[in-house]
Scaffold this motif. Sequence first.
Motif, PDB file in Angstrom:
ATOM      1  N   LEU A  89       0.826  -1.210   0.000  1.00  0.00           N
ATOM      2  CA  LEU A  89       0.000   0.000   0.000  1.00  0.00           C
ATOM      3  C   LEU A  89       0.859   1.259   0.000  1.00  0.00           C
ATOM      4  N   VAL A  90       1.914   1.256   0.815  1.00  0.00           N
ATOM      5  CA  VAL A  90       2.794   2.419   0.882  1.00  0.00           C
ATOM      6  C   VAL A  90       3.494   2.643  -0.457  1.00  0.00           C
ATOM      7  N   THR A  91       3.922   1.556  -1.099  1.00  0.00           N
ATOM      8  CA  THR A  91       4.617   1.672  -2.382  1.00  0.00           C
ATOM      9  C   THR A  91       3.704   2.248  -3.454  1.00  0.00           C
ATOM     10  N   VAL A  92       2.495   1.717  -3.552  1.00  0.00           N
ATOM     11  CA  VAL A  92       1.552   2.212  -4.564  1.00  0.00           C
ATOM     12  C   VAL A  92       1.173   3.670  -4.277  1.00  0.00           C
ATOM     13  N   GLY A  93       0.901   3.975  -3.011  1.00  0.00           N
ATOM     14  CA  GLY A  93       0.534   5.346  -2.654  1.00  0.00           C
ATOM     15  C   GLY A  93       1.661   6.331  -2.909  1.00  0.00           C
ATOM     16  N   THR A  94       2.879   5.950  -2.560  1.00  0.00           N
ATOM     17  CA  THR A  94       4.028   6.839  -2.768  1.00  0.00           C
ATOM     18  C   THR A  94       4.301   7.047  -4.250  1.00  0.00           C
ATOM     19  N   MET A  95       4.197   5.991  -5.043  1.00  0.00           N
ATOM     20  CA  MET A  95       4.391   6.133  -6.485  1.00  0.00           C
ATOM     21  C   MET A  95       3.363   7.094  -7.077  1.00  0.00           C
ATOM     22  N   THR A  96       2.127   7.027  -6.595  1.00  0.00           N
ATOM     23  CA  THR A  96       1.080   7.918  -7.097  1.00  0.00           C
ATOM     24  C   THR A  96       1.364   9.371  -6.722  1.00  0.00           C
ATOM     25  N   THR A 145      -3.900   4.577  17.241  1.00  0.00           N
ATOM     26  CA  THR A 145      -2.815   3.776  17.810  1.00  0.00           C
ATOM     27  C   THR A 145      -3.206   2.300  17.788  1.00  0.00           C
ATOM     28  N   ASN A 146      -2.195   1.441  17.693  1.00  0.00           N
ATOM     29  CA  ASN A 146      -2.374  -0.012  17.595  1.00  0.00           C
ATOM     30  C   ASN A 146      -3.171  -0.405  16.353  1.00  0.00           C
ATOM     31  N   THR A 147      -3.053   0.419  15.315  1.00  0.00           N
ATOM     32  CA  THR A 147      -3.603   0.074  13.995  1.00  0.00           C
ATOM     33  C   THR A 147      -2.495   0.275  12.962  1.00  0.00           C
ATOM     34  N   HIS A 148      -2.742  -0.202  11.765  1.00  0.00           N
ATOM     35  CA  HIS A 148      -1.745  -0.076  10.703  1.00  0.00           C
ATOM     36  C   HIS A 148      -1.870   1.224   9.917  1.00  0.00           C
ATOM     37  N   TRP A 149      -2.905   2.019  10.191  1.00  0.00           N
ATOM     38  CA  TRP A 149      -3.111   3.246   9.432  1.00  0.00           C
ATOM     39  C   TRP A 149      -1.916   4.204   9.491  1.00  0.00           C
ATOM     40  N   PRO A 150      -1.311   4.446  10.662  1.00  0.00           N
ATOM     41  CA  PRO A 150      -0.155   5.360  10.680  1.00  0.00           C
ATOM     42  C   PRO A 150       1.013   4.854   9.840  1.00  0.00           C
ATOM     43  N   LEU A 151       1.173   3.534   9.753  1.00  0.00           N
ATOM     44  CA  LEU A 151       2.284   2.962   8.991  1.00  0.00           C
ATOM     45  C   LEU A 151       2.044   3.048   7.491  1.00  0.00           C
ATOM     46  N   VAL A 152       0.800   3.327   7.091  1.00  0.00           N
ATOM     47  CA  VAL A 152       0.466   3.458   5.676  1.00  0.00           C
ATOM     48  C   VAL A 152       0.402   4.926   5.264  1.00  0.00           C
ATOM     49  N   ILE A 153      -0.306   5.727   6.041  1.00  0.00           N
ATOM     50  CA  ILE A 153      -0.567   7.112   5.638  1.00  0.00           C
ATOM     51  C   ILE A 153       0.662   8.001   5.796  1.00  0.00           C
ATOM     52  N   ILE A 154       1.337   7.910   6.946  1.00  0.00           N
ATOM     53  CA  ILE A 154       2.454   8.823   7.221  1.00  0.00           C
ATOM     54  C   ILE A 154       3.594   8.656   6.222  1.00  0.00           C
ATOM     55  N   PRO A 155       4.043   7.420   5.885  1.00  0.00           N
ATOM     56  CA  PRO A 155       5.126   7.309   4.893  1.00  0.00           C
ATOM     57  C   PRO A 155       4.764   7.834   3.509  1.00  0.00           C
ATOM     58  N   ILE A 156       3.471   7.712   3.128  1.00  0.00           N
ATOM     59  CA  ILE A 156       3.081   8.169   1.787  1.00  0.00           C
ATOM     60  C   ILE A 156       3.309   9.671   1.634  1.00  0.00           C
ATOM     61  N   ASN A 216      12.149   0.730   2.320  1.00  0.00           N
ATOM     62  CA  ASN A 216      11.999   1.574   3.506  1.00  0.00           C
ATOM     63  C   ASN A 216      10.848   1.096   4.388  1.00  0.00           C
ATOM     64  N   SER A 217       9.700   0.800   3.767  1.00  0.00           N
ATOM     65  CA  SER A 217       8.545   0.340   4.536  1.00  0.00           C
ATOM     66  C   SER A 217       8.803  -1.038   5.145  1.00  0.00           C
ATOM     67  N   TRP A 218       9.455  -1.893   4.402  1.00  0.00           N
ATOM     68  CA  TRP A 218       9.727  -3.265   4.867  1.00  0.00           C
ATOM     69  C   TRP A 218      10.638  -3.269   6.093  1.00  0.00           C
ATOM     70  N   ASN A 219      11.550  -2.300   6.174  1.00  0.00           N
ATOM     71  CA  ASN A 219      12.533  -2.281   7.255  1.00  0.00           C
ATOM     72  C   ASN A 219      12.171  -1.353   8.409  1.00  0.00           C
ATOM     73  N   LEU A 220      10.998  -0.714   8.379  1.00  0.00           N
ATOM     74  CA  LEU A 220      10.623   0.202   9.453  1.00  0.00           C
ATOM     75  C   LEU A 220      10.602  -0.520  10.800  1.00  0.00           C
ATOM     76  N   TYR A 221      11.258   0.076  11.787  1.00  0.00           N
ATOM     77  CA  TYR A 221      11.271  -0.510  13.122  1.00  0.00           C
ATOM     78  C   TYR A 221      10.737   0.449  14.177  1.00  0.00           C
ATOM     79  N   LEU A 222      11.227   1.692  14.155  1.00  0.00           N
ATOM     80  CA  LEU A 222      10.846   2.645  15.195  1.00  0.00           C
ATOM     81  C   LEU A 222       9.345   2.926  15.179  1.00  0.00           C
TER      82      LEU A 222
END
Length: 288
Positions: A89-96, A145-156, A216-222
């Motif tokens: 999702l992050v890859t497709v969104g960022t490419m767009t 919090t405790n959802t995947h939305w921040p990990l998708v929206i913020i990187p895009i 970048n998305s695959w290796n996110l840890y923090l």
Amino acid sequence: MSRTDVDANVAPVWHRGRKAMHVAMVGLAIPFVFPTWWMITSSLLPQNEVLAYPPKLFPTSPQWSNYRDAFADYPLAQQYLNSLYIAALVTVGTMTVASLAGYAFARIRFRGANALFVLVIVGLLIPSEVTIIPLFKLVDALGLTNTHWPLVIIPIFGAPSVLGTFIMRQFFIALPDELEEAGRLDGLGRFGLFRRVALPLARPALASVAIFTFLNSWNLYLEPLVYLSDKSKFTLPLALTQYTDAYGGHLWNIQLAASVTTVLPVLLVFVLAQRHFVEGLAQTGLKG
């Protein structure tokens, strides 16, 4: 002395130089290949042999059960799917976003374009550790919090998108103006020129953006560490920290087996997009 004689004398020297260069390149590659080889071979060893010295680089009795245990005793399969769909999702969104923004900065003339582009690029200079606390407060206020939305929206709309915008802008700048002029003669508007003329030619640049973003998305840890608390929602970098025994010691062989499986999608993405990736890096550096 004829040209043929000169070529006959030069050829052996050239071949020796080429062989010497190959030997040097193999020697320089060893420090980069050795950690990967050690990870793969150690993932097939018993726990008490992983940290043996000298290291066992050729297992005599491979323990394939380490890979089974990595998935059977832990929710690694679910965590694997979490990382896959988030990275996709992050890859497709960022490419767009990056392709649209890069095209606008490269091909649309408007007042303050250069200043705005510099302001966007400055975002690359801000470490993620600086913004993690205000972003967490924002995410918490929104109840995400405790959802995947921040990990998708913020990187895009964050640093990966800024880097992607830069790559796409450099590519679109290098496109000849005649291509768009021909499109205008066919009656295309601005968005039509982007979708039917510029974007199909931008596959190399898009491949570069895709690889950088996916990695970048695959290796996110923090960010997952801050936003997630439920193990079933963990991504792979967090999942790799869960392989411990009852006393908190690391189960190195199972952890390394899980680590090997996390490398496979990255290798697959790179192999599929390798040709376009190299071409994209070359072309985006043609013009500043």
